[in-house]
Design an enzyme around this catalytic site. Structure first.
Site, mmCIF file in Angstrom:
data_model
loop_
_atom_site.group_PDB
_atom_site.id
_atom_site.type_symbol
_atom_site.label_atom_id
_atom_site.label_comp_id
_atom_site.label_asym_id
_atom_site.label_seq_id
_atom_site.Cartn_x
_atom_site.Cartn_y
_atom_site.Cartn_z
ATOM 1 N N LYS A 198 1.173 -1.248 0.021
ATOM 2 C CA LYS A 198 0.209 -0.044 0.025
ATOM 3 C C LYS A 198 0.941 1.310 0.032
ATOM 4 C CE LYS A 198 -1.779 2.951 2.059
ATOM 5 N NZ LYS A 198 -1.605 4.470 1.444
ATOM 6 N N GLU A 273 8.882 1.362 11.362
ATOM 7 C CA GLU A 273 9.794 2.252 11.080
ATOM 8 C C GLU A 273 9.306 3.726 11.310
ATOM 9 O OE1 GLU A 273 13.170 1.502 10.934
ATOM 10 O OE2 GLU A 273 13.087 -0.545 9.997
ATOM 11 N N CYS A 307 13.396 10.204 7.430
ATOM 12 C CA CYS A 307 13.122 9.729 8.825
ATOM 13 C C CYS A 307 14.609 9.832 9.778
ATOM 14 C CB CYS A 307 12.691 8.254 9.141
ATOM 15 S SG CYS A 307 13.617 7.089 8.080
ATOM 16 N N GLU A 404 9.947 16.156 16.015
ATOM 17 C CA GLU A 404 10.204 15.846 14.805
ATOM 18 C C GLU A 404 9.394 17.003 13.714
ATOM 19 O OE1 GLU A 404 8.927 12.223 12.398
ATOM 20 O OE2 GLU A 404 10.801 12.079 11.820
HETATM 21 P P1 NAD Z 1 1.524 8.722 7.646
HETATM 22 O O1 NAD Z 1 1.836 7.712 8.888
HETATM 23 O O2 NAD Z 1 0.286 9.451 7.671
HETATM 24 O O3 NAD Z 1 1.513 7.631 6.437
HETATM 25 C C1 NAD Z 1 2.601 6.688 6.107
HETATM 26 C C2 NAD Z 1 1.626 5.728 5.343
HETATM 27 O O4 NAD Z 1 0.772 5.117 6.305
HETATM 28 C C3 NAD Z 1 0.963 6.190 4.354
HETATM 29 O O5 NAD Z 1 1.044 4.985 3.160
HETATM 30 C C4 NAD Z 1 -0.516 6.591 4.604
HETATM 31 O O6 NAD Z 1 -1.336 6.205 3.604
HETATM 32 C C5 NAD Z 1 -0.544 5.381 5.617
HETATM 33 N N1 NAD Z 1 -1.608 5.255 6.545
HETATM 34 C C6 NAD Z 1 -2.128 6.659 7.044
HETATM 35 N N2 NAD Z 1 -3.244 6.432 8.075
HETATM 36 C C7 NAD Z 1 -3.067 5.220 7.940
HETATM 37 C C8 NAD Z 1 -4.072 4.145 8.713
HETATM 38 N N3 NAD Z 1 -5.045 4.613 9.683
HETATM 39 N N4 NAD Z 1 -3.816 2.889 8.681
HETATM 40 C C9 NAD Z 1 -2.884 2.356 7.894
HETATM 41 N N5 NAD Z 1 -2.267 3.115 7.020
HETATM 42 C C10 NAD Z 1 -2.421 4.586 7.067
HETATM 43 O O7 NAD Z 1 2.829 9.501 7.635
HETATM 44 P P2 NAD Z 1 2.964 10.896 6.915
HETATM 45 O O8 NAD Z 1 2.600 11.824 7.592
HETATM 46 O O9 NAD Z 1 2.320 10.802 5.432
HETATM 47 O O10 NAD Z 1 4.615 10.728 6.714
HETATM 48 C C11 NAD Z 1 5.416 11.685 7.469
HETATM 49 C C12 NAD Z 1 5.778 11.135 8.831
HETATM 50 O O11 NAD Z 1 6.183 9.556 8.680
HETATM 51 C C13 NAD Z 1 7.103 11.567 9.574
HETATM 52 O O12 NAD Z 1 6.567 12.274 10.575
HETATM 53 C C14 NAD Z 1 8.216 10.518 9.556
HETATM 54 O O13 NAD Z 1 8.560 10.691 11.007
HETATM 55 C C15 NAD Z 1 7.635 9.212 9.174
HETATM 56 N N6 NAD Z 1 8.482 8.559 8.464
HETATM 57 C C16 NAD Z 1 9.326 7.756 8.913
HETATM 58 C C17 NAD Z 1 10.225 7.055 8.200
HETATM 59 C C18 NAD Z 1 11.148 5.862 8.741
HETATM 60 O O14 NAD Z 1 11.590 5.107 8.166
HETATM 61 N N7 NAD Z 1 11.177 5.903 10.086
HETATM 62 C C19 NAD Z 1 10.172 7.128 6.867
HETATM 63 C C20 NAD Z 1 9.182 8.008 6.455
HETATM 64 C C21 NAD Z 1 8.540 8.934 7.127
#
Ligand code: NAD
Length: 502
Positions: A198, A273, A307, A404
């Protein structure tokens, strides 16, 4: 696949420009891949926006529970069928072949990622190269993950088998789609799992392109399924699905906690992650010439939307003024512009992310600014651009030093003693990455043990990204490890066989 390069648009200079229309793609981005078929989602489509100029690139599928159900069923069928029958060697060869196809399409994939994520072209290209490398690394490792024989009581032979979990769900964010797909889907396929991917609603083109290449490489139908869609719909359906055996999630802490709670209802293991507030510790004896590029780049790469971004720079008083001056100058030279202009920074992923980062910049209005980059004059008005900003003299407890930001913002924090540096470094709820800049070998070893993080770098930061290096966090940065062989252990389960033969 050769038509890809013919169908991508060319700009006036004849270089490959990011596609702005679906016709420019070599697959239909409005479809899901389920069980080897490209299908429409019952929920229709969503617009995909180019953050460099705010235009709509194309429509993508709005997958939801029905598509996730179908994808999970197709993945189980693949495990029972052609995919499940392959040997480790055959799986490895498919991965290597896929890696070569990715390699042959690096520029096309980079153009997609640049359009989708707003990532400067050369950084997007590096991500495509990394994706190919993940396939090469994991493909080569497929037949090298062994069980063990265990000495036991007289009359027994005991051994362990490494087996796939079954169907693995992969929920991927928008910031490094190719790299994160490489490290999680690559490792899961290597161990014989069937995957349901996804991708993020903000950036899913390279996930679909990767799936097309996997088809071309000869992966059996259902081994890799891709369902784009919203997190609250497709993502929630996948993380709470009763027939999924493992979830790998990369994203925010809040969503990660929801995914873990949903998976817990089915007692499904989860790798998380999440975010970070990763520090670099610069001591008085550091080689500043060597450190400087890492100090800055680790904060502004991918416009700080990483991240493992290093958003905190802890500097010992003896070199604090010099580091502040030199980093400030480096910030002054940073330029921000559209992804295709390939400057040091592109835009942020969205207007929403720009709002969040701007809010943090306002929260820092009480702090001195040591340096700031510039957004180029001709950057489109509708793009999500912010000026990279380095704050100085930041108290370790300030919101900018604790939360963050996920944007190009770094803070300089002075310290006096080694103990104080450790305390500040460990003083957030995160623990992903840290680096130590010192020539003192004993200090290097001491700190490597004392820092609460998943990775520690000594006199470098990130070690070039290394697909071989296990990666993951402690605390709110998550749990579980991806990359390297650790990922192969994580994407498999151990079965113990005890045979009594007298
Ligand atoms: P997010 O958590 O909203 O989204 C990440 C993924 O989760 C997307 O594919 C999204 O569609 C999905 N998602 C959203 N709501 C969901 C739910 N209720 N159930 C299941 N899946 C769901 O993250 P974002 O705000 O789009 O991205 C930014 C954040 O992600 C940052 O704060 C950063 O810390 C984190 N990040 C961490 C890493 C890492 O490797 N540690 C990498 C990238 C981003």
């Amino acid at each position: 696949m050769t038509q890809a390069s013919d169908t991508l648009t060319k700009d006036a200079q004849g270089t490959t420009a990011a596609p702005s229309k679906p016709e420019a793609l070599w697959f239909d981005p409005s479809l899901c891949l389920i069980g080897g078929e490209w299908v429409r989602a019952a929920g229709g489509t969503l617009p995909l926006v180019n953050p460099s100029d705010g235009t709509v690139i194309c429509d993508i599928a709005r997958g939801g529970a029905p598509e996730i159900d179908a994808a999970v069923a197709a993945a189980h069928a693949a495990l029972e069928g052609d995919w499940g029958r392959l040997t480790a060697l055959e799986r490895g060869r498919l991965l290597v072949k896929l890696g070569r196809l990715v390699e042959s399409q690096v520029d096309e994939l980079a153009a997609l990622e640049a359009a989708d994520v707003g990532k400067p072209l050369s950084q997007a290209r590096a991500d495509a190269v990394a994706l190919a490398r993940y396939m090469e690394f994991y493909g080569g490792a497929a037949d090298k993950v062994h069980g063990e024989t265990i000495p036991y009581m007289d009359g027994y032979t005991v051994y362990t088998l490494r087996e796939p979990h079954g169907v693995t769900g992969h929920i991927v964010p928008w910031n490094y789609p190719m790299q994160i797909i490489g490290r999680s889907v690559g490792a899961a396929l290597t161990m014989g799992n069937a995957c349901v991917l996804k991708p993020a609603e903000e950036a899913c083109l390279t996930a679909l392109a990767f799936a097309r290449l996997a088809e071309e490489a000869g992966f059996p139908a259902g081994a890799l399924n891709v369902v784009p869609g919203l997190g609250a719909e497709a993502g929630a359906a996948l993380s709470g699905h009763p027939n999924v055996q493992h979830i790998s999630f990369t994203g925010s802490v809040a969503t990660g906690a929801m995914v873990q709670a949903a998976a817990a209802k089915n007692v499904v293991p989860v790798t998380l992650e999440l975010g970070g507030k990763s520090p670099q510790l610069v001591f008085d004896d550091a080689d500043l010439d060597a450190a400087l590029p890492f100090l800055v780049n680790a904060g502004v790469q991918n416009a700080g939307q990483t991240c493992s971004a290093s958003s905190r720079i802890l500097v010992q008083r003896g070199v604090y003024d010099e580091v502040r001056k030199r980093m400030g100058e480096a910030y002054g030279a940073l330029t921000v512009g559209p992804a295709t202009a390939d400057m040091r920074l592109g835009p942020l992923i969205s207007a929403r992310q720009k709002e969040i980062v701007t809010g943090f910049l306002e929260r820092g209005s009480d702090l001195p600014i040591a340096g700031q980059g510039v957004v180029v004059d001709d950057a489109p008005e509708a793009g999500a651009y912010v000026r990279p900003t380095l704050f100085a003299d930041v108290p370790a407890t300030h919101a900018l030093a604790q939360m963050e930001i996920f944007g190009p913002v770094q803070v300089l924090i002075p310290f006096d003693t080694e103990d104080e540096a450790i305390q500040i470094a460990n003083g957030t709820e995160y623990g992903l990455v840290a680096s130590i800049w010192t020539r003192d070998g004993a200090r290097q070893m001491r700190l490597a043990k004392k820092l609460h993080t998943g990775q520690v770098f000594i006199n470098n930061y990130g070690a070039g990204g290394g697909v071989e290096l296990p990666f993951g966090g402690v605390g709110k940065s998550g749990h579980g490890r991806e990359k390297g062989f650790e990922a192969l252990y994580g994407f498999s389960q151990l079965k113990t066989v005890a045979a009594y033969h007298g």
